[in-house]
Design a protein around this motif. Structure first.
Motif, PDB file in Angstrom:
ATOM      1  N   CYS A  48       0.740  -1.268   0.231  1.00 53.79           N
ATOM      2  CA  CYS A  48       0.077  -0.141  -0.465  1.00 53.79           C
ATOM      3  C   CYS A  48       0.883   1.304  -0.081  1.00 53.79           C
ATOM      4  CB  CYS A  48      -0.669  -0.064   1.177  1.00 53.79           C
ATOM      5  SG  CYS A  48      -1.952   1.364   1.353  1.00 53.79           S
ATOM      6  N   LEU A  49       1.696   1.354   0.913  1.00 57.54           N
ATOM      7  CA  LEU A  49       2.519   2.255   1.353  1.00 57.54           C
ATOM      8  C   LEU A  49       3.514   2.756  -0.116  1.00 57.54           C
ATOM      9  CD1 LEU A  49       3.951   1.598   4.761  1.00 57.54           C
ATOM     10  CD2 LEU A  49       1.999   3.228   4.076  1.00 57.54           C
ATOM     11  N   ALA A  50       3.693   1.515  -0.927  1.00 56.55           N
ATOM     12  CA  ALA A  50       5.036   1.852  -2.113  1.00 56.55           C
ATOM     13  C   ALA A  50       3.864   1.978  -3.733  1.00 56.55           C
ATOM     14  CB  ALA A  50       4.984   0.619  -2.855  1.00 56.55           C
ATOM     15  N   SER A  51       2.663   2.115  -3.201  1.00 57.41           N
ATOM     16  CA  SER A  51       1.672   2.188  -4.075  1.00 57.41           C
ATOM     17  C   SER A  51       1.525   3.443  -3.799  1.00 57.41           C
ATOM     18  CB  SER A  51       0.546   1.639  -4.144  1.00 57.41           C
ATOM     19  OG  SER A  51      -0.404   1.972  -3.310  1.00 57.41           O
ATOM     20  N   LEU A  52       1.657   4.438  -3.431  1.00 52.83           N
ATOM     21  CA  LEU A  52       1.861   6.633  -2.591  1.00 52.83           C
ATOM     22  C   LEU A  52       2.267   7.012  -3.381  1.00 52.83           C
ATOM     23  CD1 LEU A  52       1.107   6.007   0.919  1.00 52.83           C
ATOM     24  CD2 LEU A  52      -0.893   6.632  -0.527  1.00 52.83           C
ATOM     25  N   LYS A  53       1.480   8.009  -4.407  1.00 56.88           N
ATOM     26  CA  LYS A  53       2.060   8.978  -5.417  1.00 56.88           C
ATOM     27  C   LYS A  53       1.878   9.669  -4.640  1.00 56.88           C
ATOM     28  CE  LYS A  53       1.327   6.209  -9.231  1.00 56.88           C
ATOM     29  NZ  LYS A  53       0.827   4.552  -8.327  1.00 56.88           N
ATOM     30  N   THR A  54       2.652  11.319  -5.349  1.00 59.13           N
ATOM     31  CA  THR A  54       2.712  12.596  -4.992  1.00 59.13           C
ATOM     32  C   THR A  54       1.306  13.121  -4.789  1.00 59.13           C
ATOM     33  OG1 THR A  54       5.041  13.310  -6.119  1.00 59.13           O
ATOM     34  CG2 THR A  54       2.893  15.212  -5.866  1.00 59.13           C
ATOM     35  N   GLY A  55       0.672  13.638  -4.302  1.00 60.47           N
ATOM     36  CA  GLY A  55      -1.435  14.075  -4.339  1.00 60.47           C
ATOM     37  C   GLY A  55      -1.635  12.974  -3.464  1.00 60.47           C
ATOM     38  N   ASP A  56      -1.150  11.702  -3.324  1.00 61.00           N
ATOM     39  CA  ASP A  56      -2.508  10.850  -2.795  1.00 61.00           C
ATOM     40  C   ASP A  56      -2.991  11.002  -1.260  1.00 61.00           C
ATOM     41  OD1 ASP A  56      -2.645   9.400  -4.945  1.00 61.00           O
ATOM     42  OD2 ASP A  56      -1.406   7.836  -4.546  1.00 61.00           O
ATOM     43  N   HIS A  57      -3.970  10.165  -0.924  1.00 62.01           N
ATOM     44  CA  HIS A  57      -4.494  10.761   0.028  1.00 62.01           C
ATOM     45  C   HIS A  57      -4.096   8.820   0.946  1.00 62.01           C
ATOM     46  CE1 HIS A  57      -5.448  14.584   1.686  1.00 62.01           C
ATOM     47  NE2 HIS A  57      -5.913  14.401  -0.021  1.00 62.01           N
ATOM     48  N   PHE A  58      -3.388   8.806   2.394  1.00 62.21           N
ATOM     49  CA  PHE A  58      -3.518   7.431   2.783  1.00 62.21           C
ATOM     50  C   PHE A  58      -3.811   7.434   4.014  1.00 62.21           C
ATOM     51  CE2 PHE A  58      -1.273   4.644   5.965  1.00 62.21           C
ATOM     52  CZ  PHE A  58      -1.913   3.426   5.581  1.00 62.21           C
ATOM     53  N   ARG A  79       7.295   7.565   5.656  1.00 64.17           N
ATOM     54  CA  ARG A  79       7.142   7.034   4.071  1.00 64.17           C
ATOM     55  C   ARG A  79       6.718   7.238   3.725  1.00 64.17           C
ATOM     56  NH1 ARG A  79       8.202   0.308   4.671  1.00 64.17           N
ATOM     57  NH2 ARG A  79       7.422   0.476   2.302  1.00 64.17           N
ATOM     58  N   VAL A  80       4.899   8.140   3.848  1.00 64.65           N
ATOM     59  CA  VAL A  80       4.164   8.278   3.302  1.00 64.65           C
ATOM     60  C   VAL A  80       4.520   9.650   2.828  1.00 64.65           C
ATOM     61  CG1 VAL A  80       1.889   9.489   3.318  1.00 64.65           C
ATOM     62  CG2 VAL A  80       2.479   7.272   4.304  1.00 64.65           C
ATOM     63  N   GLU A  81       4.676  10.409   3.406  1.00 60.76           N
ATOM     64  CA  GLU A  81       5.605  11.861   2.670  1.00 60.76           C
ATOM     65  C   GLU A  81       6.516  11.671   2.021  1.00 60.76           C
ATOM     66  OE1 GLU A  81       6.691  13.695   6.188  1.00 60.76           O
ATOM     67  OE2 GLU A  81       4.577  14.527   6.733  1.00 60.76           O
ATOM     68  N   ARG A  82       7.417  10.607   1.969  1.00 60.95           N
ATOM     69  CA  ARG A  82       8.920  10.539   1.067  1.00 60.95           C
ATOM     70  C   ARG A  82       7.926  10.765  -0.376  1.00 60.95           C
ATOM     71  NH1 ARG A  82      12.441   6.440   2.204  1.00 60.95           N
ATOM     72  NH2 ARG A  82      10.913   5.782   3.529  1.00 60.95           N
ATOM     73  N   SER A  83       6.662   9.638  -0.355  1.00 62.29           N
ATOM     74  CA  SER A  83       6.307   9.636  -1.450  1.00 62.29           C
ATOM     75  C   SER A  83       4.887  11.044  -1.716  1.00 62.29           C
ATOM     76  CB  SER A  83       4.938   8.572  -1.543  1.00 62.29           C
ATOM     77  OG  SER A  83       4.462   8.774  -0.669  1.00 62.29           O
ATOM     78  N   GLY A  84       4.985  11.849  -1.364  1.00 58.39           N
ATOM     79  CA  GLY A  84       4.388  12.990  -2.125  1.00 58.39           C
ATOM     80  C   GLY A  84       3.368  13.026  -1.226  1.00 58.39           C
ATOM     81  N   ALA A  85       2.957  12.448  -0.338  1.00 55.07           N
ATOM     82  CA  ALA A  85       1.133  12.207   0.194  1.00 55.07           C
ATOM     83  C   ALA A  85       1.082  12.444   1.226  1.00 55.07           C
ATOM     84  CB  ALA A  85       0.785  10.597   0.003  1.00 55.07           C
ATOM     85  N   CYS A  86      -0.430  12.393   1.694  1.00 58.09           N
ATOM     86  CA  CYS A  86      -0.232  12.915   2.791  1.00 58.09           C
ATOM     87  C   CYS A  86      -1.316  11.710   3.889  1.00 58.09           C
ATOM     88  CB  CYS A  86      -1.209  13.706   3.242  1.00 58.09           C
ATOM     89  SG  CYS A  86      -2.485  13.997   2.015  1.00 58.09           S
ATOM     90  N   ILE A  87      -1.632  11.621   4.650  1.00 55.31           N
ATOM     91  CA  ILE A  87      -2.375  10.580   6.398  1.00 55.31           C
ATOM     92  C   ILE A  87      -3.618  11.444   6.671  1.00 55.31           C
ATOM     93  CG2 ILE A  87      -2.459   9.936   8.293  1.00 55.31           C
ATOM     94  CD1 ILE A  87       0.866   9.410   7.829  1.00 55.31           C
ATOM     95  N   ILE A  94      -7.193  13.390  12.036  1.00 57.60           N
ATOM     96  CA  ILE A  94      -6.022  13.623  11.371  1.00 57.60           C
ATOM     97  C   ILE A  94      -5.820  13.996  10.437  1.00 57.60           C
ATOM     98  CG2 ILE A  94      -3.859  12.040  11.201  1.00 57.60           C
ATOM     99  CD1 ILE A  94      -4.378  10.579  13.873  1.00 57.60           C
ATOM    100  N   ASP A  95      -5.003  14.961   9.731  1.00 60.39           N
ATOM    101  CA  ASP A  95      -4.769  15.019   8.566  1.00 60.39           C
ATOM    102  C   ASP A  95      -3.410  16.142   8.273  1.00 60.39           C
ATOM    103  OD1 ASP A  95      -4.449  16.391   6.164  1.00 60.39           O
ATOM    104  OD2 ASP A  95      -6.493  17.435   6.143  1.00 60.39           O
ATOM    105  N   THR A  96      -2.383  15.175   8.064  1.00 63.88           N
ATOM    106  CA  THR A  96      -0.637  15.945   7.836  1.00 63.88           C
ATOM    107  C   THR A  96      -0.841  16.985   6.522  1.00 63.88           C
ATOM    108  OG1 THR A  96      -0.258  14.069   6.373  1.00 63.88           O
ATOM    109  CG2 THR A  96      -0.152  13.232   8.704  1.00 63.88           C
TER     110      THR A  96
END
Length: 190
Positions: A48-58, A79-87, A94-96
């Motif tokens: 799941c984390l590997a699939s995240l791209k910039t602008g995605d929301h985990f 890991r989420v932030e390095r992919s450009g996504a947020c939580i 929670i909204d990072t």
């Protein structure tokens, strides 16, 4: 894109409540896993984390579905932030994308770890108290009492190794070891 992660700890549990909440929130891509949250290395979470791209929301239902310790949570956040996504949590504030959301994530992560520690502490105290009353904790022995005594006596002769005693009685080395340790080391916990 909203990318969801749903997790339960055992095969008997199901993720239907989490999945329904995600569908209601507009999440269409959902990774589902049945694994202990105490383990950081979960294959589906990793995917799941590997699939995240910039602008995605985990997206997840509740924080304890993702991590049970603050250190694991911070690794996931990184890991989420390095992919450009947020939580984003569906049940917690929670909204990072905001500093306040990041703070809430860390506070709730610390609380989840604290809660897990308290549960473990209570379980250990309950087991200790039960053992003091003579209640057997853990799996039932795979041999009857007479065989258990014979196994310990055979090992005590010094003629057999743990493996040799196991072969003689048709049990695993670990069964022999557990029985011998229980007899020779009264504080041993199998």
């Amino acid at each position: 894109m909203l990318v969801g992660y749903a997790r339960v700890s055992t095969q008997e549990q199901d993720t239907s409540v989490q999945i329904a909440a995600m569908h209601a929130a507009g999440v269409r891509v959902i990774f589902e896993e049945k694994a202990s949250g105490a383990k950081f290395d979960r294959p589906v979470l990793r995917q799941c984390l590997a699939s995240l791209k910039t602008g995605d929301h985990f997206v997840f239902y509740k924080l304890d579905r993702v991590a049970r310790s603050l250190s694991d949570l911070l690794k996931i956040l990184d890991r989420v932030e390095r992919s450009g996504a947020c939580i984003r949590s569906l049940t917690e504030p929670i909204d990072t994308t905001t500093p306040t959301g990041r703070l809430m994530l860390q506070i709730l992560g610390a609380m989840a770890e604290f809660e897990r520690s308290l549960i473990r502490e209570r379980c250990m105290a309950g087991q200790k108290e039960a053992m003091a009353r003579g209640v057997h904790c853990g799996r039932a022995l795979s041999v009857d009492d007479a065989t258990a005594v014979a196994i310990v006596e055979a090992y005590a002769t010094g003629l057999y190794t743990l493996k040799g005693v196991g072969q003689r009685f048709g049990v695993s080395d670990s069964v022999v070891k557990r029985l011998v340790y229980k007899k020779t080391k009264p504080n041993y916990r199998s």
